[in-house]
Design an enzyme around this catalytic site. Structure first.
Site, mmCIF file in Angstrom:
data_model
loop_
_atom_site.group_PDB
_atom_site.id
_atom_site.type_symbol
_atom_site.label_atom_id
_atom_site.label_comp_id
_atom_site.label_asym_id
_atom_site.label_seq_id
_atom_site.Cartn_x
_atom_site.Cartn_y
_atom_site.Cartn_z
ATOM 1 N N ASP A 17 9.646 22.803 85.373
ATOM 2 C CA ASP A 17 10.831 22.664 86.224
ATOM 3 C C ASP A 17 12.020 23.345 85.550
ATOM 4 O OD1 ASP A 17 12.589 21.904 88.172
ATOM 5 O OD2 ASP A 17 12.449 19.752 87.796
ATOM 6 N N ASP A 107 11.974 26.510 92.066
ATOM 7 C CA ASP A 107 12.213 26.311 90.637
ATOM 8 C C ASP A 107 11.244 25.345 89.966
ATOM 9 O OD1 ASP A 107 13.145 24.072 91.928
ATOM 10 O OD2 ASP A 107 15.051 23.969 90.854
ATOM 11 N N GLU A 108 10.138 25.000 90.617
ATOM 12 C CA GLU A 108 9.200 24.091 89.962
ATOM 13 C C GLU A 108 7.787 24.292 90.486
ATOM 14 O OE1 GLU A 108 9.456 19.871 90.918
ATOM 15 O OE2 GLU A 108 10.813 20.351 92.573
#
Length: 403
Positions: A17, A107-108
């Site tokens: 993350d 983003d993860e």
């Protein structure tokens, strides 16, 4: 039918993350911002650096509230093209690390690194190397949680932030999980947390001790069963790859300043144009258009409408979106609008849908759509734009991960 739970022998699921993604990209690209509090987005905070979070800033938060909490913060306009580019670079590292990658957002992602020990080392060594590569190759900080399940890996990454690596050892899951506050569990929002606290339940261990039966009586069978299973670290889900999105969407914050109806419609036009390009680039067709609005009192409404036939035509989507907006306009006049979002759902792969009569030889977008897409791809997004959008700024656009 009894479903057997898949049990891993070692902690081999990674949850990677990126830390304060948008703000970190701004700090990466503007060295003078490093170590300083940074806000991304004016009307509404889309992201805050950890320096700003230390002052109580959170997202989404109205910009004026964030600046009152952190007067020294630097506010940056969002640059979504750069964020998408950074996301793609990070995902290249993910896919070079493991063939089993499940993207969750821009983003993860989850990575399954089981079976890689002989060629890549232990899961912790793989996680450490992944973090170093993202730092050196993309220039961004990232936190990785390592555990035997997706749920625990995600919790570990949240606890390990910022810029950390947290390993939950096999067999030590409850030792790690039970002291944590109840809000760490998936599905515990503010209201559920308040009900649990009223019942004297403040930690995950308290949930486990309370018992599934009493938890179901307090919260309902579905929620109670779900939270009790998580409190006992039960999560049999595997990392899924090759799973295509069931929807694409984007939203734009309009800020607290009163917007005219023309401004709201222009924002909708801009969103539809962007989504039309993404839909065709992904070679998908949509059947349902969903409009989301947020008002000045932070209440939200959702309106949707389905098309008779699936399409990837910008004009077809725009016609439906305009109809939904027209229906909602009385509410906008009465309550103001601070955010407008649009999602295209019930997606089909192009070519997997039977053509409707009359057969015209092509069920794809119009020649105009294709020509405009080509020009924008070659000369940039703003090479061709609608007259209604010239010299207009449309707020903070927060897109989902492209297909």
């Amino acid at each position: 039918m009894r479903i057997e739970q898949f049990e891993r022998g070692e902690a081999s699921i990674l949850h990677a993350d990126l830390d304060s993604f948008y703000a970190s990209v701004e700090q990466r690209d503007h060295p003078h911002l490093r170590g300083r509090p940074v806000l991304v987005g004016g009307g509404v905070v889309l992201a805050a650096s950890y320096e700003a979070k230390a002052m109580g800033v959170r997202s989404p938060m109205p910009g004026h509230e964030a600046r009152a909490l952190c007067p020294s913060a630097v506010t940056m306009p969002p640059r979504f093209d750069m964020y998408i580019e950074a996301s793609r670079s990070v995902f290249e590292v993910f896919r070079d690390t493991s063939p089993l990658v499940e993207g969750i957002s821009v983003d993860e992602a989850f990575l399954d690194v089981s079976g890689l020990r002989k060629i890549s080392g232990t899961p912790v060594e793989i996680a450490a190397r992944l973090r170093e590569r993202v730092r050196t190759e993309v220039g961004l900080p990232i936190t990785v949680g390592v555990a035997r399940s997706k749920f625990l890996a995600k919790v570990a990454s949240a606890v390990g932030k910022p810029d950390g690596l947290l390993h939950v050892e096999a067999g030590r899951e409850l030792d790690f999980l039970h002291p944590l506050p109840v809000r760490r569990l998936w599905g515990v929002g503010a209201k559920t947390e308040a009900r649990l606290l009223d019942a004297g339940i403040s930690t995950v261990g308290d949930i486990a001790s309370f018992g599934e039966k009493h938890l179901c009586a307090l919260l309902g069978r579905g929620t109670g069963t779900h939270l009790y299973a998580l409190s006992m670290a039960r999560d049999p889900r595997r990392v899924e790859t090759g799973k295509r999105r069931s929807s694409i969407g984007a939203q734009r914050a309009l800020g607290r300043r009163v917007k005219s109806e023309a401004d709201v419609e222009a924002t909708l036009l801009a969103i539809v144009d962007r989504l039309g390009v993404r839909l065709r680039k992904a070679d998908r067709l949509t059947r349902t258009v969903v409009l989301r609005l947020r008002f000045h009192d932070f209440e939200k409404v959702t309106r949707s409408r389905s098309l008779r036939e699936p399409t990837d035509s910008t004009e077809a989507v725009l016609a439906v979106a305009r109809g939904l907006l027209d229906d909602a306009m009385p509410l906008i006049r009465e309550r103001g609008c601070t955010l407008i979002g649009l999602s295209l759902t019930n997606l089909d792969d192009h070519g997997a849908v039977q053509l409707a009569l009359p057969f015209d030889g092509d069920d794809h977008a119009s020649d105009l759509d294709i020509a405009v897409d080509s020009l924008r791809g070659r000369f940039g997004r703003d090479a061709v734009t609608r007259a209604a959008l010239v010299n207009r700024h449309h707020g903070d656009d927060a897109p989902m991960l492209p297909d």
